[in-house]
Design an enzyme around this catalytic site. Structure first.
Site, PDB file in Angstrom:
ATOM      1  N   VAL A 117       1.010  -0.647   0.175  1.00  0.00           N
ATOM      2  CA  VAL A 117       0.199   0.195   0.288  1.00  0.00           C
ATOM      3  C   VAL A 117       0.747   1.115  -0.255  1.00  0.00           C
ATOM      4  CG1 VAL A 117      -1.905  -1.754   0.838  1.00  0.00           C
ATOM      5  CG2 VAL A 117      -0.175  -0.184   2.256  1.00  0.00           C
ATOM      6  N   SER A 118       0.958   2.173  -0.312  1.00  0.00           N
ATOM      7  CA  SER A 118       1.240   3.230  -0.617  1.00  0.00           C
ATOM      8  C   SER A 118       1.262   3.962   0.403  1.00  0.00           C
ATOM      9  CB  SER A 118       0.532   4.706  -1.928  1.00  0.00           C
ATOM     10  OG  SER A 118       0.737   3.696  -2.759  1.00  0.00           O
TER      11      SER A 118
END
Length: 184
Positions: free
Chosen positions: A9-10
């Site tokens: 995930v960013s």
């Protein structure tokens, strides 16, 4: 022959549970994770996964853009895996299935990796444009300040009376650093 998962995930605010569930359902015996942008080369989870993999294993990702957002990086990773005899499996999206670095498979993979990079670039562009538009309208991002004009007036008055910054900060319910920043 192990199936190893990689999820990304960013930001820390995002949740990887959807990816985790899919990777677990796909039979991954071990799942590595990063909370970092796909353009970021510093992804210790990915590096650990790549180091762990052996010939005959499979690296499994939920979607191609989870592997990376740079066309060059994604292609380099895929080619390295293939050269080491490690399969790459993508669970969802246009490229769902096993990657084959031959003929049409390689071409399509390259195009999809380029689209992932384009999407990242467009997100950056839209974010920058939105911030500039908000700034032009006099709005700024970030959390609202806990130091209002009233709080600052009280803090200055207490400081003038000789009270310590620590005591003032405690009494007003703000951090010392915030108080120092606003008092100058």
């Amino acid at each position: 022959m192990a199936v190893i998962g990689y999820q990304r995930v960013s930001t820390n605010a995002q949740d990887a549970q959807l990816q985790n569930d899919a990777l677990t359902a796909a039979g991954c015996s071990k799942i590595y994770e990063d909370k970092a942008s796909g353009k970021n080369a510093e992804r210790p989870g990915l590096l650990s996964a790549l180091d762990y993999l052996r010939e005959g294993d499979t690296l499994c990702v939920w979607k191609l853009d989870r592997l990376g957002r740079s066309t060059r990086d994604v292609l380099t990773i895929a080619e390295d895996l293939h050269a080491r005899g490690i399969a790459l499996r993508i669970l969802t999206g246009t490229l769902a299935g096993n990657y084959s670095p031959k003929g049409e498979g390689k071409f399509f993979f390259t195009v999809m990796a380029a689209f992932a990079e384009l999407e990242r670039d467009m997100i950056v562009e839209r974010t920058r444009a939105g911030l500039e538009a908000a700034k032009a309208q006099g709005r700024t991002g970030g959390r609202p300040s806990v130091i209002t004009e009233d709080v600052l007036t009280v803090a200055k008055a207490r400081k003038a009376k000789g009270e310590s910054i620590t005591a003032i900060a405690k009494a007003l319910g703000v951090s010392r650093a915030t108080l120092y920043r606003h008092l100058g």
